[in-house]
Design a protein around this motif. Structure first.
Motif, PDB file in Angstrom:
ATOM      1  N   UNK A 169     -30.594  -9.586  19.746  1.00 45.17           N
ATOM      2  CA  UNK A 169     -29.193  -9.639  19.309  1.00 45.17           C
ATOM      3  C   UNK A 169     -28.998  -8.936  17.971  1.00 45.17           C
ATOM      4  N   UNK A 170     -29.950  -9.086  17.067  1.00 46.85           N
ATOM      5  CA  UNK A 170     -29.792  -8.471  15.748  1.00 46.85           C
ATOM      6  C   UNK A 170     -30.047  -6.968  15.790  1.00 46.85           C
ATOM      7  N   UNK A 171     -30.795  -6.500  16.767  1.00 51.06           N
ATOM      8  CA  UNK A 171     -30.903  -5.051  16.960  1.00 51.06           C
ATOM      9  C   UNK A 171     -29.548  -4.464  17.341  1.00 51.06           C
ATOM     10  N   UNK A 172     -28.802  -5.178  18.167  1.00 50.62           N
ATOM     11  CA  UNK A 172     -27.450  -4.739  18.520  1.00 50.62           C
ATOM     12  C   UNK A 172     -26.512  -4.886  17.318  1.00 50.62           C
ATOM     13  N   UNK A 173     -26.706  -5.954  16.532  1.00 53.91           N
ATOM     14  CA  UNK A 173     -25.859  -6.217  15.370  1.00 53.91           C
ATOM     15  C   UNK A 173     -25.960  -5.100  14.330  1.00 53.91           C
ATOM     16  N   UNK A 174     -27.023  -4.302  14.375  1.00 52.85           N
ATOM     17  CA  UNK A 174     -27.160  -3.176  13.443  1.00 52.85           C
ATOM     18  C   UNK A 174     -26.147  -2.054  13.723  1.00 52.85           C
ATOM     19  N   UNK A 175     -25.654  -1.977  14.939  1.00 53.26           N
ATOM     20  CA  UNK A 175     -24.783  -0.860  15.318  1.00 53.26           C
ATOM     21  C   UNK A 175     -23.488  -0.919  14.510  1.00 53.26           C
ATOM     22  N   UNK A 176     -23.100   0.151  13.837  1.00 54.72           N
ATOM     23  CA  UNK A 176     -21.900   0.136  12.979  1.00 54.72           C
ATOM     24  C   UNK A 176     -20.607   0.321  13.761  1.00 54.72           C
ATOM     25  N   UNK A 177     -20.230  -0.683  14.522  1.00 57.05           N
ATOM     26  CA  UNK A 177     -18.955  -0.668  15.239  1.00 57.05           C
ATOM     27  C   UNK A 177     -18.164  -1.900  14.827  1.00 57.05           C
ATOM     28  N   UNK A 178     -16.994  -2.089  15.438  1.00 52.63           N
ATOM     29  CA  UNK A 178     -16.175  -3.258  15.124  1.00 52.63           C
ATOM     30  C   UNK A 178     -17.010  -4.532  15.227  1.00 52.63           C
ATOM     31  N   UNK A 179     -16.941  -5.354  14.181  1.00 47.05           N
ATOM     32  CA  UNK A 179     -17.863  -6.487  14.115  1.00 47.05           C
ATOM     33  C   UNK A 179     -17.634  -7.518  15.206  1.00 47.05           C
ATOM     34  N   UNK A 221     -27.668 -16.896  14.300  1.00 47.63           N
ATOM     35  CA  UNK A 221     -28.277 -15.866  13.457  1.00 47.63           C
ATOM     36  C   UNK A 221     -27.207 -14.937  12.891  1.00 47.63           C
ATOM     37  N   UNK A 222     -26.272 -14.544  13.727  1.00 44.60           N
ATOM     38  CA  UNK A 222     -25.184 -13.680  13.256  1.00 44.60           C
ATOM     39  C   UNK A 222     -24.292 -14.422  12.266  1.00 44.60           C
ATOM     40  N   UNK A 223     -23.989 -15.684  12.570  1.00 41.85           N
ATOM     41  CA  UNK A 223     -23.195 -16.480  11.624  1.00 41.85           C
ATOM     42  C   UNK A 223     -23.907 -16.612  10.280  1.00 41.85           C
ATOM     43  N   UNK A 224     -25.237 -16.745  10.323  1.00 41.72           N
ATOM     44  CA  UNK A 224     -25.991 -16.825   9.084  1.00 41.72           C
ATOM     45  C   UNK A 224     -25.848 -15.564   8.252  1.00 41.72           C
ATOM     46  N   UNK A 225     -25.916 -14.407   8.905  1.00 44.66           N
ATOM     47  CA  UNK A 225     -25.755 -13.161   8.165  1.00 44.66           C
ATOM     48  C   UNK A 225     -24.336 -13.004   7.619  1.00 44.66           C
ATOM     49  N   UNK A 226     -23.355 -13.367   8.414  1.00 51.20           N
ATOM     50  CA  UNK A 226     -21.968 -13.267   7.952  1.00 51.20           C
ATOM     51  C   UNK A 226     -21.736 -14.184   6.760  1.00 51.20           C
ATOM     52  N   UNK A 227     -22.233 -15.407   6.837  1.00 46.71           N
ATOM     53  CA  UNK A 227     -22.085 -16.348   5.730  1.00 46.71           C
ATOM     54  C   UNK A 227     -22.775 -15.824   4.477  1.00 46.71           C
ATOM     55  N   UNK A 228     -23.976 -15.266   4.643  1.00 49.23           N
ATOM     56  CA  UNK A 228     -24.717 -14.763   3.483  1.00 49.23           C
ATOM     57  C   UNK A 228     -24.007 -13.570   2.844  1.00 49.23           C
ATOM     58  N   UNK A 229     -23.443 -12.704   3.644  1.00 46.56           N
ATOM     59  CA  UNK A 229     -22.729 -11.553   3.087  1.00 46.56           C
ATOM     60  C   UNK A 229     -21.476 -11.996   2.350  1.00 46.56           C
ATOM     61  N   UNK A 230     -20.794 -13.005   2.882  1.00 47.35           N
ATOM     62  CA  UNK A 230     -19.629 -13.541   2.171  1.00 47.35           C
ATOM     63  C   UNK A 230     -20.056 -14.202   0.861  1.00 47.35           C
ATOM     64  N   UNK A 231     -21.205 -14.892   0.905  1.00 45.16           N
ATOM     65  CA  UNK A 231     -21.741 -15.540  -0.295  1.00 45.16           C
ATOM     66  C   UNK A 231     -22.061 -14.493  -1.362  1.00 45.16           C
TER      67      UNK A 231
END
Length: 268
Positions: A169-179, A221-231
């Protein structure tokens, strides 16, 4: 760029966890979790309304909470206490994780309060500073759930299946498209990858179980990254830009993996 770096780190950590659990290297699993907790402790301080960092002693609280929770996840018999004392069976049923998380957070709160007392400034934004340290202590404690999942019945299979789904899932999450589109695609790919992994390992877990745990691990995992980036609020140095978000993905997925291990235990 930060999404790519954070996702790559999470993929590497998930791969090491899967490799460690397949080789019965429980101490290596614990070592990876301690690394994750160290990256969580490196999280940036919260910022005030003007974007200025608020003094926040957090490393001691985060690491103390993480180490305590790891200790109980590794050695659930510590919950029995001294010889002659009696406890219920809840500690063994939960592999020490639930009790370890609570004790870890309690230690983290205590250390955070003591750290605030030792501050030599005027303790500006005391509530925000303390709550940030306590939150990091909670995240660090949750990361220990991976150890509990490893100790459960079919633990190697469960952790492997979850790690495969999380990494895919995180390999796909790397793709720079609409989140939103990317998140939906990442969760779908993570679920399918875990289902395929469940068929390959050939143990007790079924492909339906793989779909469930893969989608759950991918989502959190994606929610964790989103939360960390907002933090992190746009700060892009190593700890804030990719180290902290990468660790948050592993920590947030931990309880889902642990729950999957417990479901397998109940089904047996």
């Amino acid at each position: 760029m930060s999404r790519i770096g954070a996702s790559a780190l999470s993929v590497v950590l998930a791969a090491v966890l899967a490799l460690a659990v397949r080789t019965d290297a429980l101490l290596l699993v614990a070592a990876v979790i301690v690394v994750v907790q160290g990256l969580l402790a490196s999280a940036p301080s919260p910022a005030d309304a003007r974007g200025r960092s608020i003094p926040t002693p957090r490393s001691a609280a985060t690491m103390s909470a993480g180490i305590v929770s790891c200790a109980f996840a590794l050695h659930p018999r510590l919950l029995l206490g001294a010889d002659g004392s009696t406890v219920g069976l809840e500690g063994f049923i939960s592999n020490g994780v639930f009790a370890g998380v609570l004790l870890g957070v309690a230690v983290g709160v205590f250390v955070a309060i003591v750290s605030q007392m030792l501050r030599r400034d005027d303790r500006r934004h005391l509530v925000l500073s303390t709550s940030s340290a306590v939150s990091l202590a909670l995240f660090a404690s949750l990361a220990s759930a991976w150890i509990g999942a490893t100790r459960s019945a079919s633990g190697p299979d469960v952790v492997t299946i979850a790690a495969v789904g999380l990494a895919a899932s995180l390999l796909i999450w790397m793709i720079p498209i609409d989140r939103y589109v990317c998140a939906a695609a990442a969760i779908t790919v993570g679920a399918v990858a875990s289902a395929a992994a469940a068929l390959v390992v050939g143990g007790l877990p079924t492909w339906v179980f793989g779909l469930a745990i893969g989608s759950g691990a991918a989502l959190f995992a994606i929610l964790g990254q989103v939360l960390a980036r907002a933090w992190s609020q746009g700060r892009v140095h190593a700890s804030a830009g990719w180290g902290f978000p990468g660790a948050m993905a592993i920590a947030m997925a931990g309880p889902i993996v642990y729950l999957g291990g417990q479901l397998i235990t109940v089904s047996m």
